[in-house]
Write a protein that holds these residues in place. Structure first.
Motif, PDB file in Angstrom:
ATOM      1  N   THR A 138      70.955  30.845  -2.547  1.00  0.00           N
ATOM      2  CA  THR A 138      71.321  32.192  -2.132  1.00  0.00           C
ATOM      3  C   THR A 138      71.195  33.120  -3.336  1.00  0.00           C
ATOM      4  O   THR A 138      71.592  32.744  -4.431  1.00  0.00           O
ATOM      5  CB  THR A 138      72.787  32.183  -1.664  1.00  0.00           C
ATOM      6  OG1 THR A 138      72.921  31.128  -0.729  1.00  0.00           O
ATOM      7  CG2 THR A 138      73.167  33.479  -1.010  1.00  0.00           C
ATOM      8  N   GLU A 139      70.618  34.302  -3.147  1.00  0.00           N
ATOM      9  CA  GLU A 139      70.519  35.262  -4.257  1.00  0.00           C
ATOM     10  C   GLU A 139      71.925  35.791  -4.560  1.00  0.00           C
ATOM     11  O   GLU A 139      72.491  36.551  -3.760  1.00  0.00           O
ATOM     12  CB  GLU A 139      69.589  36.416  -3.881  1.00  0.00           C
ATOM     13  CG  GLU A 139      69.592  37.600  -4.858  1.00  0.00           C
ATOM     14  CD  GLU A 139      69.368  37.213  -6.297  1.00  0.00           C
ATOM     15  OE1 GLU A 139      68.320  36.673  -6.620  1.00  0.00           O
ATOM     16  OE2 GLU A 139      70.279  37.438  -7.118  1.00  0.00           O
ATOM     17  N   PRO A 140      72.476  35.391  -5.700  1.00  0.00           N
ATOM     18  CA  PRO A 140      73.884  35.718  -5.940  1.00  0.00           C
ATOM     19  C   PRO A 140      74.128  37.134  -6.454  1.00  0.00           C
ATOM     20  O   PRO A 140      75.278  37.547  -6.563  1.00  0.00           O
ATOM     21  CB  PRO A 140      74.309  34.669  -6.983  1.00  0.00           C
ATOM     22  CG  PRO A 140      73.051  34.268  -7.670  1.00  0.00           C
ATOM     23  CD  PRO A 140      71.901  34.522  -6.738  1.00  0.00           C
ATOM     24  N   ASP A 141      73.070  37.867  -6.752  1.00  0.00           N
ATOM     25  CA  ASP A 141      73.262  39.244  -7.215  1.00  0.00           C
ATOM     26  C   ASP A 141      73.286  40.248  -6.071  1.00  0.00           C
ATOM     27  O   ASP A 141      73.491  41.438  -6.293  1.00  0.00           O
ATOM     28  CB  ASP A 141      72.154  39.644  -8.199  1.00  0.00           C
ATOM     29  CG  ASP A 141      72.505  39.238  -9.632  1.00  0.00           C
ATOM     30  OD1 ASP A 141      73.707  39.120  -9.932  1.00  0.00           O
ATOM     31  OD2 ASP A 141      71.575  39.039 -10.431  1.00  0.00           O
ATOM     32  N   LEU A 142      73.000  39.770  -4.853  1.00  0.00           N
ATOM     33  CA  LEU A 142      72.979  40.693  -3.717  1.00  0.00           C
ATOM     34  C   LEU A 142      73.997  40.242  -2.676  1.00  0.00           C
ATOM     35  O   LEU A 142      74.205  39.044  -2.489  1.00  0.00           O
ATOM     36  CB  LEU A 142      71.584  40.734  -3.093  1.00  0.00           C
ATOM     37  CG  LEU A 142      70.492  41.339  -3.979  1.00  0.00           C
ATOM     38  CD1 LEU A 142      69.125  41.117  -3.355  1.00  0.00           C
ATOM     39  CD2 LEU A 142      70.737  42.818  -4.209  1.00  0.00           C
TER      40      LEU A 142
END
Lengths: 440, 469
Positions: B265-269
């Motif tokens: 999962t893209e953790p910055d979004l």
């Protein structure tokens, strides 16, 4: 404040505090941090100042922008003093996993200052000028060194402070926080750096608070929970006693104390390391020697080139985490490791949510032991390093705020009391720690 | 052998700024790496933020393809090491894409849409002094890094290369109608095609640009797989590269070399939650799509279905042109007929598109008006349209300048009188029953009026004059 920079240089020589130091005082003054030197953990970008996050792979990298927290400090008139030493990318508990300087414990230079924000905690302890530290925690990297060095370390709620300009370790866990000699210091700096930021989508939209308003020396009716699992095997008896002493202190000031259970504590360490390494292994992929940091002569194919850059630029622990983290997200293992760790994380959060229905804050030892000696550390296996984080990873996984407050000494070394609160509950932590500080 | 084809279509969305930063997406004429910033270059400490407009475009595409827009979706990191990826991972969508399960109707046949998701475009690589493997060195232009892409994945429902091309043409037209895509942008639509023959393994042909190239690549690949099958060689699962210059495909990597993308999962979004009101608003902003437009031309304007189809399917420019013309000249049937029968032919002859030509609705309907009012004949108009398409000169002024207007009643009457008095023998022949004499007289009159008249009408007038003599 040029004298401060000179003094910092002397302290650096004694304790190994800085990876970079300001060349001159460019502070503007005139704000809440006028006359204050703010040190910045090496993994937080300062425009134009070499920012390596403790890694050779970022050698020579001077960011073209300030991290949001740094910008906010500048706007409040602070002097940005320099970049403090740390484990490479935050990969460690003793600030020894770095090719650069290793910070020494101010109370005994044979011992570790803790990690990964070791330089920040060491400087906070030894600074004899107005100083506050910007530090960062992924799994305990503020609480641990604060505990070992006997200073106040405040890790905010995930999303309380912007991560814009933070060299990522594990983005879903990283939090920029603060260190100070006193609770009031920590409360002031957190007030400055918290709040929404259009450059970080994960920051809470909650309006910034003035956390100094919680410095009221009043814990009447505060409900303190003591999680049983945090006093188990491996926790030094002396540490346990010091922490219980502080808890009794809160009780004597009008707080109520009850024991409770956080049943998923035992699996939180595994969940934490899987998630942290999975994310870290993707974050480190960008360091390929093409645009910034370490460059080598361009020879061979792209694959050859970046392999050489990474072989040279990363130290052993970084390589270990890239390999482990990549493994946990590979097809065939992803379900068993990465996805399962995410599910465990949800359980850990639920543990805390249940606990905070009954109590306002949780109290436990920050670290199971006092700062170990370097000769002890060099004999440890990687897994023993990871085990040191057993008390700090669960609240970090849950993204709840925590404060480590010095609550006594064992064998002459500081012990940290760890207070944890529900999301956005920093005020309660500041209130409780401040009451203990005033009581002395 | 029957081919089974599925497409992955990457469309560059027409937005002002990139998917995760404020850099401009318009890099035509820009210096290489000029439209970049710490975010799209993946600098340490930089974080992405989602361009809301790009998400809205993607939702419209999903709805136009009758997909189910998911109530919540998030972005993921797809890890692979390649110099076109500044972060060595691509922010894309994996487990929770924007939309699932739609369809596109192709001549009444339903082509299933598996999913629609968003991702960032990688950099453009320029191989200097050779191809992908033989070049001396490779330059990287990050102006393209982070340009918003929508990936549209079809079910394996396409049965031929021709059908794949038709699908892409229709998809392109829908995207153009939605205003989310610029068909003129180079590389604005790129295709990965999966193709297998019945009983064989699936082969993926990567990164084909252009509808025609997709058809060519698939033709080559189908023939290659057929020949292998005929020779008793098993087609293995692999990824192939298409070379447009030689019109061939070649092995890029075999199954065992396939990348393991290690999605997280893209953790910055943060997760995006979709509320129905937002979808409804976007749907209400969606313009009429090609099929509906064709039907409207038939229903409202009485245009024959095949002509309506040609006008709409040729492109949005032509549909707009038609509609403007109808606004100025309220005989849609005639407008459609002249566009389809004569204008397109002339444009084709000149080898230009409507957009580059000097043809404008105002002057085009002048031509139709000149016919309608009888100033010029249809036959002359067919000649004039060639000149008009070439120069764009107002047909009315062209007719005036060159004195091409049909002869007036008086002039025509005089001409007939003169011809009848000058050709008494022919008049006598006509009266004796020789109809060919009338054609002779017509020729004489037309010569005298320099062909500025409708032969049928002139012939009638000559006959009248003879009868009343």
């Amino acid at each position: 404040m040029t004298g401060v920079i000179e003094r910092a240089r002397t302290l650096d020589e004694e304790y190994g505090i800085f990876n970079a130091l300001a060349e001159s005082d460019d502070s503007t003054g005139g704000g809440r941090l006028e006359g204050v030197a703010v040190s910045v953990k090496d993994n937080i970008c300062v425009m134009g100042m070499e920012t390596r996050a403790g890694s050779r792979v970022l050698e020579g990298y001077r960011p073209p922008f300030d991290a949001t927290v740094v910008k906010k400090c500048r706007e409040e008139g602070a002097l940005i003093l320099g970049k403090t030493t740390q484990d490479e990318f935050g990969f460690g508990t003793f600030s020894v996993n770095t090719p650069f300087k290793v910070p020494l414990n101010p109370h005994d230079r044979e011992r570790s200052a803790g990690g990964s924000s070791g330089g920040a905690a060491c400087l906070t302890s030894v600074a004899d000028f107005p100083h506050l530290a910007l530090a960062e925690s992924t799994g305990g990297s503020i609480s641990c060194p604060a505990s070992f060095c006997g200073v106040v370390g405040l890790t905010p709620t995930y999303g309380r402070t912007s991560r814009w300009g933070l060299v990522d370790y594990a983005n879903s866990l990283d939090k920029i926080g603060v260190m100070g000699k006193t609770v009031a210091d920590a409360a002031l700096l957190l007030s400055v750096i918290s709040g929404p930021d259009e450059y970080d989508s994960t920051v809470s939209q909650a309006q910034p608070e003035d956390f100094t308003e919680y410095l009221q020396n009043d814990v009447e009716g505060l409900r303190v929970g003591v999680p049983r699992e945090y006093f188990g095997e491996g926790v030094d008896t002396g540490v346990s006693e010091a922490v219980w002493g502080a808890i009794k202190g809160l009780e004597s000031q009008g707080a109520t104390v009850k024991e409770l259970s956080l049943p998923h504590t035992g699996v939180s360490l595994a969940s934490y390391y899987i998630i942290a390494m999975a994310e870290a292994s993707t974050n480190l992929a960008k360091f390929s020697g093409l645009r910034y940091g370490l460059h080598l002569p361009l020879e061979g194919s792209f694959d050859d080139y970046f392999s050489r850059v990474r072989a040279r630029g990363f130290s052993e622990e970084a390589k270990r985490r890239v390999i482990l983290g990549t493994f946990t997200r590979m097809a065939g293992y992803r379900d068993a490791y990465y996805l399962k760790a995410l599910r465990v994380r949800t359980r850990v959060i639920e543990d805390f949510k249940r606990a905070f229905e009954e109590v306002d804050v949780l109290a436990a030892p920050t670290m199971p032991v006092v700062a170990p000696r370097f000769d002890e550390i060099s004999g440890m296996e990687p897994i023993q390093h990871y085990m040191m984080d057993v008390l700090t990873v669960a609240p970090n996984l849950a993204g709840i705020p925590m404060i480590s407050f010095p609550c006594g000494r064992v064998h002459g070394m500081p012990v940290g009391l760890h207070l944890m609160a529900d999301h956005m509950g920093e005020g309660k932590l500041i209130r409780a720690a401040h009451a203990l500080e005033v009581r002395g | 052998m029957k081919a089974v084809i599925g497409l992955e279509v990457h469309v560059q969305l027409e937005t002002e700024s990139k998917l995760f930063c404020g850099c401009s997406t318009d890099s035509e004429g820009a210096e290489p790496n000029g439209n970049t910033c710490p975010i799209c270059l993946g600098f340490p400490g930089a974080k992405p933020k989602v361009n809301r407009r790009a998400v809205e475009h993607a939702v419209k595409i999903a709805r136009a393809l009758e997909c189910d827009v998911r109530p919540r979706f998030y972005f993921s990191r797809k890890s692979y090491f390649y110099p076109d990826m500044p972060k060595n991972f691509q922010i894309t969508q994996y487990e929770m894409p924007l939309a699932l399960g739609g369809r596109l109707l192709l001549d009444g046949r339903s082509i299933g849409i598996t999913r629609v998701h968003m991702e960032e475009d990688p950099a453009r690589l320029v191989h200097v002094g050779g191809g992908i493997s033989s070049s001396l060195y490779t330059l990287i232009d990050h102006n393209r890094s982070g340009v918003p892409l929508v990936e549209i994945v079809t079910d394996p429902d396409l049965a031929s290369s021709r059908e794949a091309r038709m699908f892409l043409e229709k998809l392109g037209l829908i995207l153009e109608h939605l205003g989310v895509y610029d068909p003129g942008r180079e590389g604005g639509l790129r295709v990965d095609a999966n193709v297998s023959l019945e009983g064989g393994q699936r082969v993926e042909v990567k990164n084909i640009t252009g509808f025609r190239a997709v058809e060519d690549a698939l033709n080559y690949e189908i023939i290659r797989q057929e020949s292998m099958a005929n020779m008793g060689i098993a087609v293995e699962r692999e990824t192939r590269h298409y070379d447009a210059e030689t019109n061939t495909t070649s092995t890029l990597r075999r199954k065992e070399q396939e990348e393991d993308y290690g999605y997280i999962t893209e953790p910055d979004l943060v997760r995006i939650d979709v509320d129905d009101a937002w979808i409804s608003r976007l749907e209400s902003e969606m313009p009429e799509l090609p099929d509906a437009r064709i039907q409207r031309y038939v229903d409202e304007h009485g245009v024959p279905l095949f002509q309506a189809g040609i006008i709409v399917n040729t492109g949005l420019d032509l549909s707009r042109f038609f509609e403007e013309c109808v606004g100025l000249f309220p005989e849609p049937g005639m407008v459609a007929n002249w566009i389809v029968t004569f204008l397109l032919k002339s444009l084709n002859y000149e080898g230009i598109g409507l957009r580059e030509s000097k043809v404008r609705p105002g002057t085009f309907v002048e031509l139709l008006g000149l016919i309608g009012e009888g100033t010029i004949t249809e036959r002359l108009a067919r000649e004039l349209i060639k000149e008009y398409v070439g120069t764009g000169e107002s047909p009315r002024s062209l007719v005036e300048r060159r004195g091409l207007a049909s002869a007036g009643r008086e002039e025509l009457g005089e001409a007939i009188d003169e011809v009848l008095s000058d050709n008494r023998k022919a008049v006598a022949d006509y009266r004796a029953g020789q109809t060919r004499a009338l054609d002779f007289l017509l020729g004489q009159v037309l010569r005298r009026i320099r062909a500025r008249g409708d032969p049928v009408e002139v012939k009638r007038l000559i006959r009248d004059a003879l009868d009343s003599e």
